[in-house]
Write a protein that holds these residues in place. Structure first.
Motif, mmCIF file in Angstrom:
data_model
loop_
_atom_site.group_PDB
_atom_site.id
_atom_site.type_symbol
_atom_site.label_atom_id
_atom_site.label_comp_id
_atom_site.label_asym_id
_atom_site.label_seq_id
_atom_site.Cartn_x
_atom_site.Cartn_y
_atom_site.Cartn_z
ATOM 1 N N VAL A 1 0.836 -1.201 0.000
ATOM 2 C CA VAL A 1 0.000 0.000 0.000
ATOM 3 C C VAL A 1 0.873 1.254 0.000
ATOM 4 C CG1 VAL A 1 -1.622 1.349 1.376
ATOM 5 C CG2 VAL A 1 -2.005 -1.097 1.060
ATOM 6 N N ALA A 2 1.886 1.279 0.874
ATOM 7 C CA ALA A 2 2.738 2.459 0.948
ATOM 8 C C ALA A 2 3.553 2.640 -0.326
ATOM 9 C CB ALA A 2 3.660 2.354 2.160
ATOM 10 N N THR A 3 4.091 1.568 -0.847
ATOM 11 C CA THR A 3 4.899 1.680 -2.067
ATOM 12 C C THR A 3 4.049 2.100 -3.256
ATOM 13 O OG1 THR A 3 6.334 -0.087 -1.204
ATOM 14 C CG2 THR A 3 6.533 0.457 -3.535
ATOM 15 N N GLY A 4 2.884 1.501 -3.392
ATOM 16 C CA GLY A 4 2.008 1.878 -4.503
ATOM 17 C C GLY A 4 1.601 3.332 -4.434
ATOM 18 N N ALA A 5 1.287 3.817 -3.233
ATOM 19 C CA ALA A 5 0.910 5.223 -3.086
ATOM 20 C C ALA A 5 2.085 6.136 -3.377
ATOM 21 C CB ALA A 5 0.369 5.468 -1.682
ATOM 22 N N ALA A 6 3.276 5.751 -2.921
ATOM 23 C CA ALA A 6 4.456 6.602 -3.126
ATOM 24 C C ALA A 6 4.823 6.698 -4.601
ATOM 25 C CB ALA A 6 5.630 6.059 -2.313
ATOM 26 N N LEU A 7 4.813 5.579 -5.296
ATOM 27 C CA LEU A 7 5.174 5.609 -6.715
ATOM 28 C C LEU A 7 4.158 6.381 -7.532
ATOM 29 C CD1 LEU A 7 6.415 1.936 -7.209
ATOM 30 C CD2 LEU A 7 7.793 4.008 -6.939
ATOM 31 N N PHE B 1 11.586 -0.988 0.582
ATOM 32 C CA PHE B 1 11.945 -0.026 1.617
ATOM 33 C C PHE B 1 13.048 0.904 1.133
ATOM 34 C CE2 PHE B 1 9.820 -3.028 4.515
ATOM 35 C CZ PHE B 1 9.090 -2.124 5.285
ATOM 36 N N TYR B 2 13.977 0.371 0.362
ATOM 37 C CA TYR B 2 15.027 1.217 -0.194
ATOM 38 C C TYR B 2 14.429 2.276 -1.122
ATOM 39 C CZ TYR B 2 19.784 2.296 -1.675
ATOM 40 O OH TYR B 2 20.974 2.938 -1.898
ATOM 41 N N THR B 3 13.474 1.857 -1.918
ATOM 42 C CA THR B 3 12.800 2.799 -2.816
ATOM 43 C C THR B 3 12.097 3.889 -2.021
ATOM 44 O OG1 THR B 3 12.481 1.101 -4.499
ATOM 45 C CG2 THR B 3 11.020 3.006 -4.573
ATOM 46 N N LEU B 4 11.393 3.489 -0.969
ATOM 47 C CA LEU B 4 10.699 4.479 -0.145
ATOM 48 C C LEU B 4 11.681 5.422 0.523
ATOM 49 C CD1 LEU B 4 7.964 2.221 1.501
ATOM 50 C CD2 LEU B 4 7.677 3.843 -0.376
ATOM 51 N N ASN B 5 12.830 4.924 0.937
ATOM 52 C CA ASN B 5 13.831 5.783 1.550
ATOM 53 C C ASN B 5 14.366 6.802 0.553
ATOM 54 O OD1 ASN B 5 15.643 6.360 3.885
ATOM 55 N ND2 ASN B 5 17.217 5.759 2.403
ATOM 56 N N VAL B 6 14.583 6.363 -0.683
ATOM 57 C CA VAL B 6 15.042 7.292 -1.717
ATOM 58 C C VAL B 6 13.980 8.359 -1.984
ATOM 59 C CG1 VAL B 6 15.677 7.476 -4.135
ATOM 60 C CG2 VAL B 6 16.593 5.614 -2.760
ATOM 61 N N ILE B 7 12.719 7.957 -1.989
ATOM 62 C CA ILE B 7 11.635 8.932 -2.198
ATOM 63 C C ILE B 7 11.617 9.953 -1.074
ATOM 64 C CG2 ILE B 7 9.129 9.170 -2.259
ATOM 65 C CD1 ILE B 7 9.004 6.512 -3.743
ATOM 66 N N LEU B 8 11.838 9.508 0.152
ATOM 67 C CA LEU B 8 11.896 10.449 1.276
ATOM 68 C C LEU B 8 13.043 11.431 1.106
ATOM 69 C CD1 LEU B 8 11.129 8.153 4.352
ATOM 70 C CD2 LEU B 8 9.614 9.816 3.272
ATOM 71 N N LEU B 9 14.184 10.948 0.639
ATOM 72 C CA LEU B 9 15.312 11.843 0.414
ATOM 73 C C LEU B 9 15.008 12.858 -0.674
ATOM 74 C CD1 LEU B 9 18.255 9.276 0.616
ATOM 75 C CD2 LEU B 9 17.525 10.905 2.361
ATOM 76 N N GLU B 10 14.311 12.437 -1.710
ATOM 77 C CA GLU B 10 13.917 13.376 -2.757
ATOM 78 C C GLU B 10 12.992 14.454 -2.205
ATOM 79 O OE1 GLU B 10 12.098 11.306 -5.916
ATOM 80 O OE2 GLU B 10 13.886 10.236 -6.529
ATOM 81 N N ASP C 1 3.675 14.226 -7.893
ATOM 82 C CA ASP C 1 2.418 14.919 -8.158
ATOM 83 C C ASP C 1 2.660 16.427 -8.170
ATOM 84 O OD1 ASP C 1 -0.761 13.971 -7.902
ATOM 85 O OD2 ASP C 1 -0.399 16.083 -7.483
ATOM 86 N N ALA C 2 1.973 17.123 -9.060
ATOM 87 C CA ALA C 2 2.176 18.562 -9.176
ATOM 88 C C ALA C 2 1.581 19.335 -8.010
ATOM 89 C CB ALA C 2 1.576 19.076 -10.487
#
Length: 1536
Positions: free
Chosen positions: A766-772, A858-867, A777-778
């Motif tokens: 759920v979290a990964t799908g929402a994050a990707l 989780f690595y992907t989510l961490n990278v998204i947080l850094l972005e 989003d603009a």
């Protein structure tokens, strides 16, 4: 349409004596079927239309001007103060339970101190004491008095005490208090047969033989009766009793406070007692023989009889009406269909209106809405004051009330009485005939009936007329705002503060009635006097629908109107109406209830207790044709969803009952409705229903609700996308409660129907799908809500995030230092740690693969947080920084810091910043470069340092914010280090500088209008921890051991909440003194759990997650905003409307005048100097405002300046906020018809929008509107162009290209990408230009000299419809030729300008060559001219040549050639001001004026214009400064 009910249908609402209840039977004969226009706009008529209906090309007015762009999902009113907004409720509502009616008459014996007149008033309770024996008369008087009081409140036990003795008085007073307990009791005293009360506060009774008058002190009565009580003093000199009672009460209360510190709970102070006195201390009761002797009592207990008698005395009655006839007025006081009942109804409405418009709000609620008996007595007291003051007798009360005897509403009462009495003879004659015909034969009765039709009573028009008056107030400007004054609502009333209305002077009274410095602000108008009357009309079925519609229009005016309606007493009426099955009432009831709950959420308990939620659940689940039953069905069903979500909010019992009413199912079924508002509220309702409720979450998972919500993340409406994230956030453990202390947590709950591993995968998926789906989003509102969702996952799976943070740190550090090339794969300790960790799963390949995928997620989510931590929108960055620093704080507390191979003990390397580096994808191979210069300490002190850590570790661990380091790397502003008392950074810390040219703080971009998100440091201020002091610097365990331990700790936390099936964990509340930390628990809501393996992380780390969303409160504000009237900007005569009309006329004049100039401008020279502006810096990009005299300039230092070129003045300069090493590569002004918003794009892919750049037009500071990433993957090129934008004002489309393989089209309304068109080129896009006649067609120039024509209607990979390849170098700019839209111009850096015809072949039609090269190019949008500036080469760099050419079809020619000094002191060929803009100069034409601006390398901006006075054939080549002939005929006035 709303229709009245069937005229023969009986209301199912029951009647009660109190006006708080509705009648059960109504006059169906007077009901009429009527059609009333529906004033509630549909979703298509709202200010923000449904985005699903947007066509491709249309004009929608200003873009990026919706409410979300002003607030970013933050409620404008701040946190709702439910206690304050519920002030209409009484905290301690007392009931009067029993009463003592003390009558001291001693008939036939007059008191010694009273001299009666002759004739004199003799009636006591409408009984003549001398008409009966004294004992019988006294008994009759007592019976009548008992009956009169029972009419006021039949539930109270009234007991008369006739001529009591002292002993009897003491006895029944003590018993009265015993029976009343802690409730209120009534003490009535009639002292007409005893001496006047003494000045010392004594009243008189008798001895047992009635031979003496015995005094009774008020102090004794207070002792016997206690408190609370209500006293009625009907005797001469009654003021002595009232005044002395207050004196004794004050002394008693003071003594109690001094000795015991106050009264015990449940006991009221004596000063809370209520008193009604017939006259002042020096006055005597009236003795008019036409009136009763107990005039005060008669007014209080039988007001209609007394009012009719008084009317006969003071008015001339028609038709010879006499007293005997008045006494025979037919009807029943309780039946509003009869004349007597109607008069009583009108009297109640009038006295309520007088009290409402005269008394303070607090007094009105206390006296007229707390208790039925008290309300009746004080209504009738107003009549006593009116009558008795005519006889020099002044009734008064405690609490003291202002006079009301001259209130204008008494004239309405007199008129109603006159209309009623004028029909009295006919009514009595009809009753007499009916009496005569009794006993006669049927034939005789038929003959009499046929000869004389019976008289039918004509009801009063009082209520109909006042409804009309209320309607007139609403429809004739009552809803408009006005300046503060006698005709305005006092501002304190907007939030429910106490105030009083002076009905005589027409103004609202408040303390310190001076208005202060803000007196020019507009406030609502004074509410109409008819509001209490409208409330009474709800009792009548014939007028009920009309009254409800008018009431709905009133509450639509805003929260202040809702609060007034609640204060006046609407709530019990509206609650009772929920039991009515009438379908015509349904729309208006839904509308009113939505407004009530939006203003006062505490009403959820009322809807729950009286099962009112079923009414709205039935509407939601009804399968009938709603287009017939409910107009604007989507709007009303959305209101039902809001109401039901408000019932569920933070209330488990409400969630359960709504679930049982199938609300969840109905919301789930409508998540794909056509109306965006309905989709939004369906998602919000689901989010509130399963917030903290495991059973509903399990039910939702079984139906796939989370998958459907993830599908909504691609919805066209930003509000719907945010609502879906809100629902998913509460699903993962975020709190949707109004209570800020309820933090949430606990993930998805127990999910005991799933196995442990499936449960784990569900939360991650759920979290990964929402994050990707939403990370780019603009809308910053969507991105902010995404971070709230991710904070739930970070809280529950913090071990995984610590692991991936360590992997990211080590890999990135090695890559940044170049050490990765020195290591063999087997020497990579992160790779080895992952391999060893996976090897621990044995031969189960499926489990190994699943674990690897989960770690990758989780690595992907961490990278998204850094972005997101380096997001340019402050609120998004604040939340992301909180999460990143939280993870890093846990990492620095973890055993990873003590591994031999770990590098966390060393500060990060100081390397050169790659300015345009960014995470191009979410694969582990592409990670952002970071080399943070460490910032100052933010939270924790050095006392918390680990003794076993190195100095480098201490620097990073204790004093630096990891997320802020990322910000410093990126070159953007870092958040301030000033924290408030609780360690949070205040939203005020993010405020940017006000827009003044001399502003010294230019290091950060402007802040948004509302910025409530706070950065929360990971450590408490002043907190210390020595948890790691006993740890050695290196341990003998492996990285894989730490990974396994941390991950197992997460799994143990999951098992703990799965074991807690029957939980009571709806919310988690924290106590600040406890300093909770993540290491204190294995279960989110259990702080007493043990830490697994001794490796638990987070000692001393603030347990601040999950983050708190305010989006639901923001959505609720929709139902506090007016829906039934036009916005202020569309209201003729308003300031906004007048400004818009002025702008429209001004713009039309500009267009008309410049079009005439454009016809001849292609023949005239363009060498007239207009203005010179000193910019200071390279003017890389420039843009003119089409109508206002503004020039926008961006320089190489990422600063944007706004000039008023007519005054040659810089208005504002501010920081764009892009990182160091990047440049502003595109600059536009949008919404120019209605003011303007600056749109800038920088080479890191970010688009920023700013408003309020001119302080002359607004008092608001310069603000950021929004910020978003226009291009997701910025490619690293040897020679890039950054981001190139083109803006289409009509449809609101942004075309973004540049260092990318695509050109992305963004929709300003939807705030989402429309399409990604493949460029089929390895070169960057250098210029984009749209066809103004067809917004689907646009041109793009490329760095390799190719020009391509795109059509957005084609497939993404086949959108290139024409390619032009005659240029050999970088295309500097492209423009459509003015007029036809079929020819285009392109210019390249080698000096070639080519004209193309899209209708012919791919060869150019004409070519202009500039041997010295070309630096800038632009073409006028109206005139057929274009201009170029020469390139500054090694041989020609001291002078700049500006050439203006004509594009006239008959003879293209050069119009002007101007030589300008370059201002440079050395050869600049290899020293470009920006690596993305291969030019030292800039050039732009004004969209309408015959004007263009040239930005030189010396920072000087020269504005040149067309010289219309010279002959077209006279073309000159000259330097700037030569004389010119005649003025420039422009609409602008250039100041000297």
């Amino acid at each position: 349409m709303w229709h009245t009910a069937d005229r023969n249908r009986q209301s199912l609402l029951s009647e009660n004596q109190d006006t708080d209840y509705l009648d059960d039977q109504h006059d169906s004969s007077n009901a009429s079927t009527s059609t009333i226009d529906d004033d509630i706009p549909s979703s298509s008529e709202r200010a923000v239309p449904s985005v699903d209906s947007f066509p491709d090309v249309a004009g929608y007015g200003p873009h990026w001007a919706a409410k979300r762009h002003l607030t970013c999902g933050n409620p404008s009113s701040g946190q709702t103060n439910t206690t304050h907004m519920s002030s209409w409720r009484l905290k301690d509502k007392l009931k009067t339970t029993n009463a003592a009616l003390v009558v001291c008459l001693n008939i036939d014996v007059d008191p010694p101190d009273v001299v009666k007149t002759n004739p004199c008033a003799v009636l006591e309770c409408w009984v003549d004491p001398h008409s009966l024996p004294s004992n019988k008369a006294l008994e009759a008087i007592g019976n009548n008095l008992h009956h009169q009081f029972e009419v006021l409140s039949p539930r109270i036990k009234f007991k008369p005490y006739l001529d009591p003795s002292y002993e009897d008085t003491k006895k029944f007073c003590i018993n009265l208090r015993k029976m009343a307990k802690e409730e209120r009791c009534l003490f009535y005293y009639n002292g007409h047969g005893v001496p006047k009360p003494t000045p010392s506060g004594e009243l008189w009774v008798f001895n047992k033989s009635y031979s003496q008058y015995i005094p009774v002190s008020l102090a004794e009565i207070q002792t016997w009766l206690g408190s609370p009580c209500i006293y009625i003093w009907d005797c001469s000199a009654a003021g002595n009793l009232l005044n002395n009672f207050i004196h004794f009460a004050e002394r008693r209360d003071a003594d109690m406070k001094l000795t015991n510190g106050g009264y015990p709970e449940g006991m009221q102070p004596f000063m809370e007692s209520i008193q009604l006195a017939a006259c002042l201390a020096n006055e005597q009761l009236p003795m008019c023989p036409s009136l009763p002797a107990d005039l005060f009592t008669s007014c209080l207990t039988s007001p209609i009889d007394l009012a009719l008698r008084w009317h006969m005395i003071t008015h001339h009655l028609p038709n010879n009406v006499n007293v005997d006839m008045v006494q025979k007025l037919p009807g029943d006081l309780r039946d509003r269909r009869t004349p007597l009942g109607e008069l009583n109804w009108i009297f109640t409405a009038i006295t309520d209106t007088i009290a409402w418009t005269t008394f303070s709000r607090e007094t009105f609620i206390r006296l007229y809405r707390s208790d039925l008996l008290v309300a009746s007595l004080f209504r009738n007291f107003l009549l006593a004051e009116r009558v008795m003051k005519n006889y020099h007798c002044t009734p008064h009360t405690y609490p003291a009330l202002p006079p009301t005897n001259t209130h204008p509403m008494w004239a309405s009462w007199d008129l109603a009485v006159h209309d009623c009495l004028s029909q009295l003879p006919d009514l009595l004659r009809h009753e007499k005939k009916e009496t005569v015909t009794e006993g006669q034969s049927a034939l005789t009765k038929m003959a009499l009936k046929g000869s004389d039709k019976p008289y039918v009573y004509i009801p009063s028009r009082f209520f109909a007329d006042h409804l009309t008056a209320f309607d007139v107030w609403l429809s004739r400007g009552g809803s408009a705002l006005t300046k503060r004054g006698p005709g305005s609502l006092w501002p304190a009333a907007l939030d429910g503060s106490d105030m009083a209305y002076n009905g005589h002077d027409g103004g609202w009274n408040a303390p310190n009635s001076t208005f202060g410095r803000n007196s020019e602000q507009l406030v609502p108008r004074k509410p109409p006097d008819q509001l209490p009357i409208v409330l009474q009309v709800l009792l009548s079925q014939p007028h009920r629908l009309r009254a409800l519609i008018l009431l709905s229009q009133f509450v639509d005016l805003g929260p202040w109107a809702v609060h007034l309606a609640l204060t006046i007493g609407i709530f019990p009426f509206i609650s009772k109406l929920l039991q009515a099955p009438a379908p015509e009432l349904r729309p208006v009831l839904i509308f009113i209830w939505a407004r009530i709950l939006a203003v006062d959420p505490s009403c959820q308990m009322d809807l729950y207790s009286n099962q009112g939620y079923k009414y709205f659940a039935n509407v939601l689940s009804s399968q009938e044709d709603r287009t017939v039953t409910i107009p604007n069905s989507s709007e009303h069903i959305s209101m039902c969803c809001f109401i039901l979500s408000a019932v569920c909010r933070g209330f488990p019992a409400g969630q359960t009952v709504c679930w049982h009413e199938h609300v969840f199912d109905n919301c789930f079924d409508r998540l794909e409705d056509d109306d965006f508002l309905l989709r939004q509220w369906m998602a919000l309702c689901i989010g509130q229903m399963w917030d903290g409720n495991d059973d509903i979450k399990i039910y939702g998972v079984d139906h796939g609700t989370q998958d459907k919500l993830i599908g909504l993340l691609s919805d066209n409406s930003p509000e719907v996308r945010t609502a879906a994230l809100f629902a998913l956030g509460t699903f993962l453990g975020a709190s949707g409660s109004l209570d800020s202390s309820k933090k949430g947590g606990g993930g998805t709950g127990s999910m005991y129907h799933l196995d442990e591993r499936t449960h784990f995968r569900l939360e991650v998926a759920v979290a990964t799908g929402a994050a990707l789906a939403t990370k780019e989003d603009a809308s910053p509102m969507v991105r902010k809500e995404l971070l709230i969702l991710l904070s739930c996952l970070v809280k529950e799976w913090r071990g995984y995030f610590v692991v991936v943070a360590w992997l990211y740190w080590e890999d990135e550090r090695r890559r940044s230092t170049g050490e990765h090339a020195k290591y063999l794969p087997e020497d990579d300790h992160t790779h080895q740690a992952i391999s060893e960790w996976l090897d621990g799963f044995g031969d189960d390949e499926a489990f190994r693969e699943e674990s690897r995928v989960l770690l990758s997620s989780f690595y992907t989510l961490n990278v998204i947080l850094l972005e997101l931590a380096v997001d340019t929108y402050p609120e998004v960055a604040a939340f992301a920084q909180t999460l990143v620093d939280y993870i890093m704080a846990l990492l620095l507390e973890s055993p990873f810091t003590h591994l031999e191979c770990a590098t966390l003990d060393s500060p990060p390397p100081q390397i050169g910043v790659e300015p345009r580096s960014r995470v191009a994808s979410l694969q582990t191979s592409a990670r952002p470069t970071f080399a943070p210069p460490l910032r100052a300490p933010i939270a924790r002190s050095d006392s918390t340092n680990s003794s076993g850590s190195s100095g480098g570790t201490n620097i990073l661990r204790r004093t630096a914010s990891f997320a802020n380091s990322l910000r410093n790397i990126a070159g953007t502003y870092a958040f301030p280090s000033l924290a408030n008392d609780d360690g949070n950074l205040s939203p005020n810390s993010f405020q940017g500088p006000r827009h003044h040219p001399d502003s010294s703080n230019l290091s950060s971009p402007p802040s948004p209008n509302l910025s409530s998100a706070e950065y929360t440091p990971p450590h408490y201020l002043g907190a210390s921890s020595d948890s790691s002091s006993d740890r050695q610097h290196s341990m003998d365990y492996l990285p894989s051991d730490v990974m396994e331990a941390l991950i197992e700790e997460d799994m143990e936390r999951l098992r703990a909440r799965r074991r807690k099936k029957t939980q009571q964990r709806h919310y988690q509340q924290y106590v600040a003194e406890g300093l909770p930390s993540p290491s204190g628990s294995t279960f989110s809501h259990d702080s007493a759990g043990s830490v697994l393996l001794g490796l638990g992380t987070g000692t001393g780390v603030r347990d601040a997650l999950p983050l708190k969303s305010r989006f639901y409160d923001w959505c609720c504000e929709y139902f506090t905003e007016t829906q039934m009237r036009q916005p202020e900007s569309e209201e003729p005569g308003s300031v906004q409307y007048n400004e818009q009309m002025w702008r429209r006329q001004r713009n039309e004049r500009v267009v008309g005048e410049t079009q005439a100039q454009a016809e001849v401008a292609s023949y005239c020279p363009w060498d007239r100097p207009v203005a010179t502006l000193q910019h200071g810096g390279y003017p890389l990009k420039m843009a003119f405002h089409a109508y206002d005299p503004y020039l926008f300039v961006a320089n190489e230092a990422n600063m944007i300046s706004v000039f008023d070129w007519t005054r040659r003045k810089r208005l504002v300069v501010f920081n764009n906020g892009n990182p160091q090493g990047t440049s502003i590569t595109s600059l536009h002004c949008i919404n120019q018809d209605v003011g303007g918003i600056i749109m800038s794009a920088s080479s890191d892919g970010i688009v920023n929008l700013f408003r309020n750049y001119d302080a002359a037009y607004t008092e608001q500071p310069l603000q950021m509107v929004t910020s978003f990433r226009a291009l997701g993957a910025i490619l690293s090129m040897k020679r890039g162009s950054g981001v190139i934008l083109d803006w289409q004002q009509g449809p609101g489309v942004v075309l973004a290209g540049g260092d990318s393989r695509i050109i992305r089209a963004w929709d300003a309304h939807r705030e989402c990408a429309l399409t990604d068109l493949s460029t089929h080129s390895e070169s960057p896009v250098t210029a984009i230009c749209s066809d103004h006649e067809s917004t689907s067609v646009f041109l793009a120039g490329f760095g390799d000299g190719v020009v391509k024509l795109f059509d957005r209607r084609m497939d993404e990979d086949d959108a290139v419809v024409r390619t032009y390849q005659e240029h050999s170098t970088w295309v500097q700019n492209i423009r459509w030729q003015k007029g036809t839209g079929k020819s285009l111009l392109s210019a390249s850096l080698d000096g070639e300008v080519r004209l193309w015809d899209v209708r012919s072949s791919n060869e150019s039609v004409h070519k202009w060559t500039h041997p010295e090269g070309l630096s800038a190019f632009d073409a006028h949008e109206q005139a057929a001219v274009f201009a170029t500036t020469s390139a500054l080469t090694s041989s020609r760099w001291r002078q700049l040549t500006v050439t203006v050419h004509s594009l006239h079809p008959s003879k293209p020619s050069r119009l002007s050639r101007i030589l300008l000094p370059s201002g440079l002191h050395h050869n600049p060929t290899h020293d470009m001001p920006s690596p993305y803009i291969p030019s030292h100069t800039s050039l732009t034409f004004h969209p309408h004026e015959m004007l263009y601006g040239i930005g030189g390398a010396d920072g000087v901006i020269r504005l040149m214009g067309c010289k219309f006075t010279e002959k077209p054939s006279t073309l000159h080549e000259h330097a700037v400064g030569n004389s010119h002939n005649g003025p420039l005929p422009s609409v602008r006035s250039i100041s000297p």
